[in-house]
Design an enzyme around this catalytic site. Structure first.
Site, PDB file in Angstrom:
ATOM      1  N   SER A  96       0.819  -1.223   0.000  1.00  9.46           N
ATOM      2  CA  SER A  96       0.000   0.000   0.000  1.00  9.46           C
ATOM      3  C   SER A  96       0.849   1.268   0.000  1.00  9.46           C
ATOM      4  O   SER A  96       0.334   2.368  -0.151  1.00  9.46           O
ATOM      5  CB  SER A  96      -0.930   0.018   1.215  1.00  9.46           C
ATOM      6  OG  SER A  96      -0.159   0.120   2.396  1.00  9.46           O
ATOM      7  N   GLY A  97       2.156   1.118   0.183  1.00  7.55           N
ATOM      8  CA  GLY A  97       3.035   2.294   0.232  1.00  7.55           C
ATOM      9  C   GLY A  97       3.413   2.781  -1.161  1.00  7.55           C
ATOM     10  O   GLY A  97       3.018   2.193  -2.178  1.00  7.55           O
ATOM     11  N   TYR A  98       4.169   3.858  -1.201  1.00  6.99           N
ATOM     12  CA  TYR A  98       4.572   4.421  -2.490  1.00  6.99           C
ATOM     13  C   TYR A  98       5.495   3.473  -3.266  1.00  6.99           C
ATOM     14  O   TYR A  98       5.350   3.304  -4.478  1.00  6.99           O
ATOM     15  CB  TYR A  98       5.287   5.764  -2.274  1.00  6.99           C
ATOM     16  CG  TYR A  98       4.362   6.924  -2.009  1.00  6.99           C
ATOM     17  CD1 TYR A  98       2.996   6.834  -2.249  1.00  6.99           C
ATOM     18  CD2 TYR A  98       4.859   8.121  -1.532  1.00  6.99           C
ATOM     19  CE1 TYR A  98       2.159   7.912  -2.008  1.00  6.99           C
ATOM     20  CE2 TYR A  98       4.024   9.205  -1.291  1.00  6.99           C
ATOM     21  CZ  TYR A  98       2.680   9.095  -1.533  1.00  6.99           C
ATOM     22  OH  TYR A  98       1.861  10.164  -1.298  1.00  6.99           O
ATOM     23  N   VAL A  99       6.437   2.869  -2.577  1.00  4.43           N
ATOM     24  CA  VAL A  99       7.345   1.957  -3.273  1.00  4.43           C
ATOM     25  C   VAL A  99       6.594   0.692  -3.676  1.00  4.43           C
ATOM     26  O   VAL A  99       6.753   0.180  -4.791  1.00  4.43           O
ATOM     27  CB  VAL A  99       8.577   1.626  -2.388  1.00  4.43           C
ATOM     28  CG1 VAL A  99       9.402   0.505  -2.999  1.00  4.43           C
ATOM     29  CG2 VAL A  99       9.439   2.874  -2.205  1.00  4.43           C
ATOM     30  N   CYS A 149      17.257   5.778  -1.894  1.00  4.28           N
ATOM     31  CA  CYS A 149      17.054   6.600  -3.101  1.00  4.28           C
ATOM     32  C   CYS A 149      18.128   7.676  -3.254  1.00  4.28           C
ATOM     33  O   CYS A 149      18.750   7.801  -4.323  1.00  4.28           O
ATOM     34  CB  CYS A 149      15.656   7.197  -3.103  1.00  4.28           C
ATOM     35  SG  CYS A 149      15.199   8.079  -1.602  1.00  4.28           S
ATOM     36  N   ASN A 171      13.150   8.963  -7.701  1.00  7.08           N
ATOM     37  CA  ASN A 171      13.404   8.228  -6.451  1.00  7.08           C
ATOM     38  C   ASN A 171      12.596   6.950  -6.335  1.00  7.08           C
ATOM     39  O   ASN A 171      13.037   5.970  -5.735  1.00  7.08           O
ATOM     40  CB  ASN A 171      13.130   9.122  -5.234  1.00  7.08           C
ATOM     41  CG  ASN A 171      11.742   9.702  -5.222  1.00  7.08           C
ATOM     42  OD1 ASN A 171      11.417  10.518  -6.074  1.00  7.08           O
ATOM     43  ND2 ASN A 171      10.904   9.273  -4.286  1.00  7.08           N
TER      44      ASN A 171
HETATM   45  N1  LIG Z   1       9.974   6.525  -0.965  1.00  6.16           N
HETATM   46  C1  LIG Z   1      11.126   6.354  -1.571  1.00  6.16           C
HETATM   47  O1  LIG Z   1      11.519   7.152  -2.449  1.00  6.16           O
HETATM   48  C2  LIG Z   1      12.009   5.169  -1.233  1.00  6.16           C
HETATM   49  C3  LIG Z   1      13.137   4.917  -2.040  1.00  6.16           C
HETATM   50  C4  LIG Z   1      13.963   3.830  -1.731  1.00  6.16           C
HETATM   51  C5  LIG Z   1      13.678   3.017  -0.636  1.00  6.16           C
HETATM   52  N2  LIG Z   1      12.578   3.289   0.137  1.00  6.16           N
HETATM   53  C6  LIG Z   1      12.318   2.386   1.252  1.00  6.16           C
HETATM   54  O2  LIG Z   1      11.245   1.521   0.860  1.00  6.16           O
HETATM   55  C7  LIG Z   1      10.444   1.190   2.007  1.00  6.16           C
HETATM   56  C8  LIG Z   1       8.992   1.617   1.731  1.00  6.16           C
HETATM   57  O3  LIG Z   1       8.988   3.026   1.532  1.00  6.16           O
HETATM   58  P1  LIG Z   1       7.694   3.835   1.097  1.00  6.16           P
HETATM   59  O4  LIG Z   1       8.170   5.161   0.679  1.00  6.16           O
HETATM   60  O5  LIG Z   1       6.862   3.012   0.196  1.00  6.16           O
HETATM   61  O6  LIG Z   1       6.965   3.964   2.515  1.00  6.16           O
HETATM   62  P2  LIG Z   1       5.371   4.037   2.789  1.00  6.16           P
HETATM   63  O7  LIG Z   1       4.715   4.741   1.657  1.00  6.16           O
HETATM   64  O8  LIG Z   1       5.232   4.579   4.163  1.00  6.16           O
HETATM   65  O9  LIG Z   1       4.910   2.520   2.752  1.00  6.16           O
HETATM   66  C9  LIG Z   1       5.349   1.535   3.640  1.00  6.16           C
HETATM   67  C10 LIG Z   1       4.257   0.500   3.772  1.00  6.16           C
HETATM   68  O10 LIG Z   1       4.713  -0.519   4.659  1.00  6.16           O
HETATM   69  C11 LIG Z   1       3.639  -0.949   5.477  1.00  6.16           C
HETATM   70  N3  LIG Z   1       4.132  -0.970   6.863  1.00  6.16           N
HETATM   71  C12 LIG Z   1       4.399   0.082   7.643  1.00  6.16           C
HETATM   72  N4  LIG Z   1       4.868  -0.326   8.851  1.00  6.16           N
HETATM   73  C13 LIG Z   1       4.868  -1.671   8.795  1.00  6.16           C
HETATM   74  C14 LIG Z   1       5.206  -2.671   9.727  1.00  6.16           C
HETATM   75  N5  LIG Z   1       5.659  -2.356  10.943  1.00  6.16           N
HETATM   76  N6  LIG Z   1       5.081  -3.964   9.341  1.00  6.16           N
HETATM   77  C15 LIG Z   1       4.632  -4.287   8.123  1.00  6.16           C
HETATM   78  N7  LIG Z   1       4.265  -3.369   7.192  1.00  6.16           N
HETATM   79  C16 LIG Z   1       4.405  -2.080   7.534  1.00  6.16           C
HETATM   80  C17 LIG Z   1       2.484   0.037   5.357  1.00  6.16           C
HETATM   81  O11 LIG Z   1       1.385  -0.641   4.803  1.00  6.16           O
HETATM   82  P3  LIG Z   1       0.119  -1.132   5.703  1.00  6.16           P
HETATM   83  O12 LIG Z   1       0.018  -0.254   6.900  1.00  6.16           O
HETATM   84  O13 LIG Z   1      -1.016  -0.981   4.751  1.00  6.16           O
HETATM   85  O14 LIG Z   1       0.437  -2.558   6.019  1.00  6.16           O
HETATM   86  C18 LIG Z   1       2.985   1.086   4.370  1.00  6.16           C
HETATM   87  O15 LIG Z   1       2.054   1.394   3.353  1.00  6.16           O
HETATM   88  C19 LIG Z   1      11.072   1.931   3.204  1.00  6.16           C
HETATM   89  O16 LIG Z   1      11.942   1.077   3.880  1.00  6.16           O
HETATM   90  C20 LIG Z   1      11.842   3.057   2.530  1.00  6.16           C
HETATM   91  O17 LIG Z   1      12.925   3.515   3.303  1.00  6.16           O
HETATM   92  C21 LIG Z   1      11.741   4.347  -0.144  1.00  6.16           C
END
Ligand SMILES: NC(=O)c1ccc[n+]([C@@H]2O[C@H](COP(=O)([O-])OP(=O)(O)OC[C@H]3O[C@@H](n4cnc5c(N)ncnc54)[C@H](OP(=O)(O)O)[C@@H]3O)[C@@H](O)[C@H]2O)c1
Length: 352
Positions: free
Chosen positions: A10-13, A150, A319
């Site tokens: 459900s997250g952005y990635v 990123c 990113n």
């Molecule tokens: N955004 C970027 O540009 C980027 C780039 C490279 C790497 N990343 C990394 O990729 C990962 C995801 O990033 P994102 O930007 O997609 O973050 P996000 O939008 O906050 O999404 C993370 C998702 O993980 C789930 N989650 C949160 N806490 C959790 C937990 N304790 N246990 C299991 N599921 C959990 C949540 O879904 P539910 O609550 O629906 O389960 C949430 O939608 C992070 O580690 C981030 O550092 C991000």
């Protein structure tokens, strides 16, 4: 067809992984995990996927889901990934972890940069850093990959040729990063509220950015030398995109365009997702994040500053694509034996 599970879908990635994987001819997303949206259609959260994916989110146990897949992406925050990864590793399922939990080789770096003691330091050596341009052969044979951060991906891709060719004089490289709002993920906070976020050039981490650790580790990998990364990060008024501007001081004799070009060509010749941008005409004479939005390209360029014996290295990525899901699918393609470009060759959007 390889079966893929995405945890944190459900997250952005997670959403970006689903978007890219939906056009992949050799894989099928069998599970998109979300605790919050279990039972809802994926397009409710990722409306761009309406008509493309008919899947619903599932709230089943991530370890059980992973056990039914050939490969699992963990797109969850750091600290959450390491809670489930060890169990999944025992199932013989391939893993690509999007979080920082397995990027660093040195356990003490987690205390220094992330403020927690890594609970499974014994597993750090089992993960390959997931940047194909640096670790292609290792990724090909890997079961476990840690996708890069990123900001780190942007900086590493820009700086690796300079480090590898020994062009960097001294031990410190200054890296200035500008990043769009999606870099902070989908979870709202006061800092991401429209009224506070709109129009900013906000220095959110002028010193001590965590991604410094990855950049130092990977530059050491390509050069055998340990550089100190003096990194400053700014939140800017875009949704997607990163521009990393790195200030590399060189010896006066190395201030030679041909030498610098050679360093980049030698390292990246034939790379499918690296483009050099250094044009004498037109609007986009240097890398610009606006020009890579939605694509897996990393646009790299440089300028020479004779006044200060400096090479300014510029590196632009999306990113969420080259900085996250795109690099991860590139790694997946290598791990599963596909052409590395599969599902990744669409050009960027313009204008955006
Ligand atoms: N955004 C970027 O540009 C980027 C780039 C490279 C790497 N990343 C990394 O990729 C990962 C995801 O990033 P994102 O930007 O997609 O973050 P996000 O939008 O906050 O999404 C993370 C998702 O993980 C789930 N989650 C949160 N806490 C959790 C937990 N304790 N246990 C299991 N599921 C959990 C949540 O879904 P539910 O609550 O629906 O389960 C949430 O939608 C992070 O580690 C981030 O550092 C991000």
């Amino acid at each position: 067809m390889f079966k893929i599970a995405v945890i944190g879908a459900s997250g952005y990635v997670g959403g970006e992984l689903l978007r890219i994987l939906s056009s992949h001819p050799g894989v099928e997303v069998m599970a998109a995990h979300s605790r919050k949206y279990a039972g809802d259609y994926v397009y409710r959260v990722h409306p761009n996927l309406k008509g493309t994916l008919t899947l619903r989110f599932t709230g089943e146990d991530p370890v059980k889901l992973a056990g039914e897949a050939d490969l699992v992406f963990l797109a969850v925050p750091h600290g959450a990934s390491v809670k489930v990864t060890p169990e999944i590793m025992e199932l013989g399922v391939k893993i690509i972890d999007m979080s920082a939990d397995f990027r660093l080789k040195e356990p003490s770096a987690y205390e220094l940069w992330y403020g927690y003691k890594h609970p499974r330091p014994d597993l750090l050596g089992k993960f390959i850093y997931g940047l194909a341009e640096l670790h292609r052969d290792e990724i090909r044979g890997a079961d476990f990959v840690a996708a890069p951060g990123c900001n780190a991906a942007a900086a590493i891709l820009g700086l690796a040729p300079m480090a590898r060719s020994g062009l960097i004089s001294g031990d410190v490289v200054v890296v200035d990063v500008k990043v769009g709002s999606s870099g902070a993920g989908g979870k709202p906070s006061p800092a991401t509220h429209f009224s506070e976020r709109f129009g900013v050039i906000r220095p959110y981490k002028p010193a001590g950015h965590r991604h410094s650790a990855e950049i130092e580790q990977e530059l050491e990998f390509v050069s055998g030398r340990r550089y100190k990364i003096a990194m400053s990060a700014h939140a800017v008024n875009i949704v997607r995109g990163i521009l990393a501007t790195s200030h590399v001081f060189v010896k006066p004799g190395d201030l030679d365009q041909r030498k610098v070009w050679r360093a980049y060509r030698e390292m990246y010749e034939g790379e499918p997702f690296i483009r050099f941008v250094r044009d004498k005409k037109g609007l986009y004479r240097y890398p610009d994040p606006k020009i890579v939005v939605g694509s897996n390209f990393a646009d790299l360029g440089f300028e020479i500053d004779e006044h200060t014996d400096r090479v300014v290295v510029l590196s632009a990525i999306d990113n969420l694509v080259k900085g996250a899901a795109g690099s991860a699918v590139q790694a997946m393609n290598l791990m599963l034996g596909f052409d590395e470009r599969t599902a990744l060759s669409q050009p960027a959007l313009h204008p955006v």
